[in-house]
Structures are given as structure tokens and as C-alpha cells.
Design a protein around this motif. Structure first.
Motif, mmCIF file in Angstrom:
data_model
loop_
_atom_site.group_PDB
_atom_site.id
_atom_site.type_symbol
_atom_site.label_atom_id
_atom_site.label_comp_id
_atom_site.label_asym_id
_atom_site.label_seq_id
_atom_site.Cartn_x
_atom_site.Cartn_y
_atom_site.Cartn_z
ATOM 1 N N LYS A 219 0.816 -1.212 0.000
ATOM 2 C CA LYS A 219 0.000 0.000 0.000
ATOM 3 C C LYS A 219 0.858 1.275 0.000
ATOM 4 C CE LYS A 219 -3.834 -2.260 0.011
ATOM 5 N NZ LYS A 219 -4.715 -2.269 -1.170
ATOM 6 N N ASN A 220 2.161 1.115 -0.322
ATOM 7 C CA ASN A 220 3.083 2.247 -0.493
ATOM 8 C C ASN A 220 3.401 3.006 0.796
ATOM 9 O OD1 ASN A 220 3.279 1.829 -3.318
ATOM 10 N ND2 ASN A 220 1.334 2.886 -3.605
ATOM 11 N N ASP A 221 3.156 2.401 1.951
ATOM 12 C CA ASP A 221 3.561 3.016 3.218
ATOM 13 C C ASP A 221 4.908 2.431 3.623
ATOM 14 O OD1 ASP A 221 3.776 4.274 5.623
ATOM 15 O OD2 ASP A 221 1.850 3.586 6.425
ATOM 16 N N GLU A 222 5.945 2.797 2.841
ATOM 17 C CA GLU A 222 7.258 2.167 3.000
ATOM 18 C C GLU A 222 7.930 2.555 4.313
ATOM 19 O OE1 GLU A 222 9.654 2.611 -0.489
ATOM 20 O OE2 GLU A 222 7.975 2.299 -1.843
ATOM 21 N N ALA A 223 7.737 3.793 4.763
ATOM 22 C CA ALA A 223 8.385 4.238 6.010
ATOM 23 C C ALA A 223 7.914 3.407 7.195
ATOM 24 C CB ALA A 223 8.091 5.721 6.239
ATOM 25 N N GLU A 224 6.594 3.186 7.303
ATOM 26 C CA GLU A 224 6.057 2.388 8.394
ATOM 27 C C GLU A 224 6.498 0.931 8.268
ATOM 28 O OE1 GLU A 224 3.977 1.502 11.898
ATOM 29 O OE2 GLU A 224 4.622 3.413 11.025
ATOM 30 N N ALA A 225 6.559 0.430 7.030
ATOM 31 C CA ALA A 225 6.991 -0.952 6.805
ATOM 32 C C ALA A 225 8.431 -1.150 7.270
ATOM 33 C CB ALA A 225 6.856 -1.311 5.328
ATOM 34 N N VAL A 226 9.299 -0.216 6.936
ATOM 35 C CA VAL A 226 10.702 -0.312 7.348
ATOM 36 C C VAL A 226 10.817 -0.254 8.867
ATOM 37 C CG1 VAL A 226 12.935 0.873 7.305
ATOM 38 C CG2 VAL A 226 11.619 0.614 5.191
ATOM 39 N N TYR A 227 9.994 0.576 9.501
ATOM 40 C CA TYR A 227 10.012 0.658 10.972
ATOM 41 C C TYR A 227 9.638 -0.685 11.595
ATOM 42 C CZ TYR A 227 8.614 1.845 15.719
ATOM 43 O OH TYR A 227 8.479 1.868 17.080
ATOM 44 N N VAL A 228 8.603 -1.324 11.043
ATOM 45 C CA VAL A 228 8.182 -2.630 11.567
ATOM 46 C C VAL A 228 9.271 -3.673 11.337
ATOM 47 C CG1 VAL A 228 6.492 -4.491 11.360
ATOM 48 C CG2 VAL A 228 5.733 -2.107 11.226
ATOM 49 N N LEU A 229 9.863 -3.685 10.141
ATOM 50 C CA LEU A 229 10.924 -4.651 9.827
ATOM 51 C C LEU A 229 12.138 -4.471 10.716
ATOM 52 C CD1 LEU A 229 10.716 -4.620 5.929
ATOM 53 C CD2 LEU A 229 10.141 -6.541 7.412
ATOM 54 N N SER A 230 12.412 -3.232 11.118
ATOM 55 C CA SER A 230 13.581 -2.969 11.972
ATOM 56 C C SER A 230 13.423 -3.592 13.354
ATOM 57 C CB SER A 230 13.809 -1.460 12.100
ATOM 58 O OG SER A 230 12.785 -0.847 12.868
ATOM 59 N N LYS A 231 12.183 -3.882 13.737
ATOM 60 C CA LYS A 231 11.934 -4.554 15.016
ATOM 61 C C LYS A 231 12.208 -6.052 14.920
ATOM 62 C CE LYS A 231 9.836 -1.045 17.269
ATOM 63 N NZ LYS A 231 10.202 -0.553 18.614
ATOM 64 N N ILE A 232 12.293 -6.554 13.682
ATOM 65 C CA ILE A 232 12.412 -7.997 13.453
ATOM 66 C C ILE A 232 13.831 -8.403 13.088
ATOM 67 C CG2 ILE A 232 11.581 -9.909 12.012
ATOM 68 C CD1 ILE A 232 8.975 -8.272 11.634
ATOM 69 N N TYR A 233 14.501 -7.612 12.228
ATOM 70 C CA TYR A 233 15.800 -7.996 11.672
ATOM 71 C C TYR A 233 16.917 -7.077 12.155
ATOM 72 C CZ TYR A 233 12.809 -10.489 8.344
ATOM 73 O OH TYR A 233 11.872 -11.303 7.766
ATOM 74 N N ASP A 234 18.161 -7.628 12.151
ATOM 75 C CA ASP A 234 19.319 -6.778 12.379
ATOM 76 C C ASP A 234 19.586 -5.959 11.112
ATOM 77 O OD1 ASP A 234 20.666 -8.439 10.526
ATOM 78 O OD2 ASP A 234 21.438 -9.729 12.114
#
Length: 498
Positions: A219-234
Motif C-alpha cells: 500500500k506504499n507506506d514504506e516508512a512504516e513498513a521499514v520501521y516494523v521490519l527494523s523490530k524484526i531484523y538486524d
């Protein structure tokens, strides 16, 4: 061509065990998995609670006691609701996201639980069962996808299987609740009404969780997606995941169109993926699992144990075996693999159903012995012990990972609908078929279906253990167009770039 040599292959399959364990120890991943897994708890509780409640509903309503059809309808109306919920759940997931879909399912489930608890007649009870099923249907599509899209590929199977563990935990909890309320005024009303509690808890906790990162990217909300991914991966892995998601998003934009139900059957590779996913879901139910869970107290009584309390206690043991097997499945699914686990599970299911059939044949003979009753209970326990680590989690795990991003919601919903339709068919006909041809012959029919399932898995289901979503997509392209598909595509791109 071997998948490990594909261009862009991640190689995560060979990740060191310590990295795998670090993901399991990530509180963010575990918290998200457990909260989303409450959907499985609701699913399992509803599956299990009706088996005990039905014994007391028959005592309160004479019309129910005299009609096997009405008993089957009370059980299976939740499945009708689940079919509708699963069919619409894929669209809700794609349009509004995994989080909002879960919240909607909680609201509908809670409403259904309240209606069941205050029902003044069997028909109001049936309405409540439909509403509960509607919520479970949406949740059954949403939870596995939500968990899978927030999971590292190397532990994805184990985390999605946690949802199945929650289903079996819900079934075990339902039998405990059933036993607890056997001596309480309004027995079945409490059994059914208390299911609103976990739905309310999940609703509150889900408000604190993020949306799926893959859906946010879509849905093109890349900033929020990256924030969520940063909680999961190094950091190093984070960059790889962002690159994968960005590439997928770019491909989506190039081929952008609204996916419709018929599109699933127009693309050969999607058609093959859906055949594998929907087939697994169908065989999961047609081999009899939820019949065993819905009717296990009734089956125990058929085996000669007439007391309601004893029937519930023996069924509680069966549910405990189910929960223990699911724990084993969480470990095995990412170590043994999906396909081997399904095949070994189905082989044990066939043997267990043959034991059950033999026990009921013996129990119905002139030389009937109490030993046949115990043999039936042992057959039930063995059935669950073989089914729960394999055919319990495998269909849901495979369906959460075999479809491309743009098809994941709609195909997941369609395959879950197949699951619920198959569930409905078995639940709605089990008592009638058992009455017509005998319980022993009914279990023999289920054993034959499980044998067909073994053939199906061998022919149509690939191994997806440890693969990224992109690598799984490649499997279907190769099955549809030949093993040299990737070479031809790679050369074509090279020529175009030149």
C-alpha cells in the motif's frame, strides 16, 4: 535447476542455528505471533466446546435430543459462517489489512458468543453459531498470513505452526471449561458464552500491534513498513528484506491490476499453487480431524462409556494429546520439512482409523467386550497423536507461503473456504452416515480418504522448508513452464538490457 543456484537466491536455508534461535528469542516476533495466535485459540475453543455443550443442549431442548439433523446443524452452522467469513476474509485482508481484519473478526465473534449464551431456543443458538463461525472464518485466513509476513523465512514454519498450537490449546481449554461447568446451573450457556473473553483480550492487544510490513509495502507506506521490519531484523538482514520487498513492489506496479477470483485459474503457476494449497486444506478435513474433535465425547459414548462426565474426561485426554502433538509439530516443520511431515502424519492417520474401525466392528459384534471400548479410545488418541504434528500445521503453513504477494489474500481466503466447506461436509453428515452404514464403516471411509491424501501430497505438494517467498514462486514457475524457465527469463532480460 536447483533452487539454491537461482539468481537472487537468499541462501537463508543454511543460516546458522544460533541466528535461528535469536529470532525465536525476539520478544517482538513472539509477542506478535502469540497475539495473532489468539485467533487460533478462538478457532480451537469453538471446535472443542460444542462437543461437550451438545450433551447438555440435548438435555435442555427435547427437539434437539430427538433430531440428529438438528444436532448436526447446531455443530455445523458455525462452519457455514466460517465459509462466508473465509470467502470474504481474503478481500478484507487485501483491502483493509491484516490488523483491521483481525479486529473485525473479534467483534463478530464476541457478538456470536453473547447470542449463544442467552439463546432461548435452538434456533437463536444456531444464529449465534453462525456469527461465531463468521468471525472464526475471517480469523482463519488472517492469522497465518499475518504471522508469515512478519516472520524470517527460516523460522516461518514454526511460527505459523504456533497458530495451530493455539488451535489445539483452545480445544484443550474448551474441554477443561466443559468439565468445570458440568455441575453449574446453565452448563452449556457458560461453556459457549465464556468464549467472548479471549476475543475481547485479542481486540485490545491488537490495537497495540502494527500492520503487516508486506501489506504496508503493498500500500506504499514504506516508512512504516521499514520501521516494523527494523523490530524484526538486524541491520544487515534488514537491508536485504527491504531490497526484496522493493523488488516485489516494483513488479507489482509493472503488472498492476485488481486480482479477481477467476484470475487464480487463468495463470498456470497460480493454478498449480492453489491446487496444492486447497487440496491440503480439503484433505485435512476430509480425513476426519474435526469430526473427531466435534464428536469425540459422542464417539466415546458410542464406544460404551455412557456417563457425560466420563466421556468429557476421556475427550480431555484426547485434546491434551492434540496440544502436545502441536508442540512437536512446531519443531519438526522447519527441521523435517512440510512434505515429509505431512506424509508421515497421514500414514499414521490411516493406521489409527483402521484401529478405530476394527474397534467399532468388534464392539457391534455378538461377542462384544469392554476391551473394544478402550481400543476405540486408544485409536482416537493415536489418531490425534499422528495428525496433530503434521496435517494439523502443514496445510496452514503451506498456504501462508506458496502464493505471490498480490494473490496471497485472495488465494488464502479461497483455500480456507475449501477447508471450511470440507469441514462442513464431514460434520453435517458424520452422525447420519454412522447411523446408516455404522460407525466402523464410517471410519473405514475416512481411512480410504487419508490414503488418497498421501497420493495427493506426493504428486502435487512441493517442499518449501526454509525458502523465501521469491524462491517458492520460482518453484511454481518451473512446475508450470519447465525447469529451464529461470534460464530463459534471465537470458531474455539480458537481451533486453543489451
Amino acid at each position: 535447476m536447483m533452487l539454491e543456484s537461482l539468481p537472487g537466491s537468499s541462501g537463508y536455508l543454511d543460516l546458522h542455528p544460533e541466528r535461528r534461535m535469536s529470532y525465536f528469542g525476539n520478544p517482538y516476533i513472539l509477542g506478535l505471533t502469540v497475539v495473532a495466535g489468539i485467533s487460533g485459540l478462538l478457532f480451537g475453543y469453538d471446535t472443542g466446546v460444542i462437543s461437550g455443550a451438545l450433551l447438555y443442549i440435548k438435555d435442555d431442548f427435547e427437539v434437539v435430543r430427538q433430531s440428529s439433523f438438528l444436532q448436526e446443524t447446531i455443530v455445523s452452522m458455525a462452519l457455514v459462517g466460517a465459509m462466508v467469513g473465509a470467502a470474504s476474509g481474503g478481500w478484507i485482508n487485501d483491502a483493509y489489512g491484516r490488523k483491521k481484519a483481525t479486529l473485525v473478526s473479534d467483534v463478530v465473534f464476541t457478538a456470536g458468543a453473547i447470542v449463544m449464551g442467552v439463546a432461548g431456543d435452538p434456533y437463536m443458538l444456531i444464529v449465534g453459531r453462525f456469527l461465531v463461525g463468521l468471525g472464526v472464518g475471517v480469523a482463519s485466513v488472517t492469522a497465518p498470513v499475518y504471522i508469515a509476513e512478519a516472520s524470517p523465512s527460516e523460522i516461518r514454519g514454526g511460527l505459523v505452526s504456533t497458530n495451530v498450537l493455539m488451535i489445539t490449546a483452545g480445544q484443550f481449554l474448551s474441554y477443561l471449561v466443559n468439565l468445570a461447568f458440568t455441575q453449574v446451573r446453565g452448563t452449556w450457556r457458560w461453556m459457549l458464552g465464556v468464549s467472548a473473553v479471549p476475543a475481547v483480550i485479542q481486540f485490545i492487544l491488537m490495537l497495540c500491534l502494527p500492520e503487516s510490513p508486506r501489506w504496508l509495502f503493498m500500500k506504499n507506506d514504506e516508512a512504516e513498513a521499514v520501521y516494523v521490519l527494523s523490530k524484526i531484523y538486524d541491520l544487515a538482514r534488514l537491508e536485504d528484506e527491504i531490497d526484496h520487498l522493493s523488488a516485489s513492489l516494483e513488479q507489482e506496479r509493472q503488472n498492476q491490476h485488481t486480482v479477481k477470483y477467476m484470475d487464480v485459474f487463468k495463470s498456470k503457476e497460480i493454478r498449480l499453487a492453489f491446487l496444492a494449497g486447497a487440496g491440503l486444506q480439503a484433505f485435512q478435513q476430509l480425513s476426519g480431524i474435526n469430526t473427531v474433535m466435534y464428536y469425540s465425547p459422542t464417539i466415546v459414548q458410542m464406544a460404551g462409556f455412557s456417563s457425560n462426565q466420563l466421556a468429557l474426561l476421556l475427550s480431555l485426554i484426547v485434546a491434551a494429546v492434540n496440544a502436545a502433538g502441536s508442540v512437536v509439530g512446531i519443531y519438526l516443520i522447519d527441521h523435517v520439512g512440510r512434505k515429509k511431515l505431512a506424509l508421515s502424519s497421514l500414514s499414521g492417520v490411516v493406521v489409527s482409523l483402521l484401529i478405530l474401525s476394527g474397534a467399532f466392528f468388534g464392539q457391534s459384534s455378538a461377542s462384544s467386550s469392554p476391551l473394544y471400548g478402550w481400543a476405540a479410545v486408544i485409536g482416537l488418541a493415536l489418531y490425534i497423536a499422528f495428525f496433530s504434528p503434521g496435517m494439523g500445521p502443514v496445510p496452514w503453513t503451506v498456504n501462508s507461503e506458496i502464493y505471490p504477494e498480490q494473490y496471497r489474500g485472495i488465494c488464502g481466503g479461497m483455500s480456507a473456504t475449501v477447508n471450511w466447506i470440507s469441514n462442513f461436509m464431514v460434520a453435517q453428515t458424520f452422525l447420519s452416515i454412522a447411523g446408516a452404514v455404522g460407525t466402523a464403516a464410517t471410519f473405514l471411509i475416512l481411512a480410504a480418504i487419508a490414503l488418497l491424501a498421501i497420493v495427493f501430497v506426493i504428486v502435487f505438494v512441493p517442499e518449501t522448508k526454509g525458502l523465501t517467498f521469491a524462491e517458492v514462486e520460482q518453484i511454481w514457475k518451473e512446475r508450470a513452464w519447465g525447469t529451464d524457465y529461470n534460464i530463459r527469463t534471465h537470458l531474455l532480460h539480458h537481451q533486453n538490457d543489451s
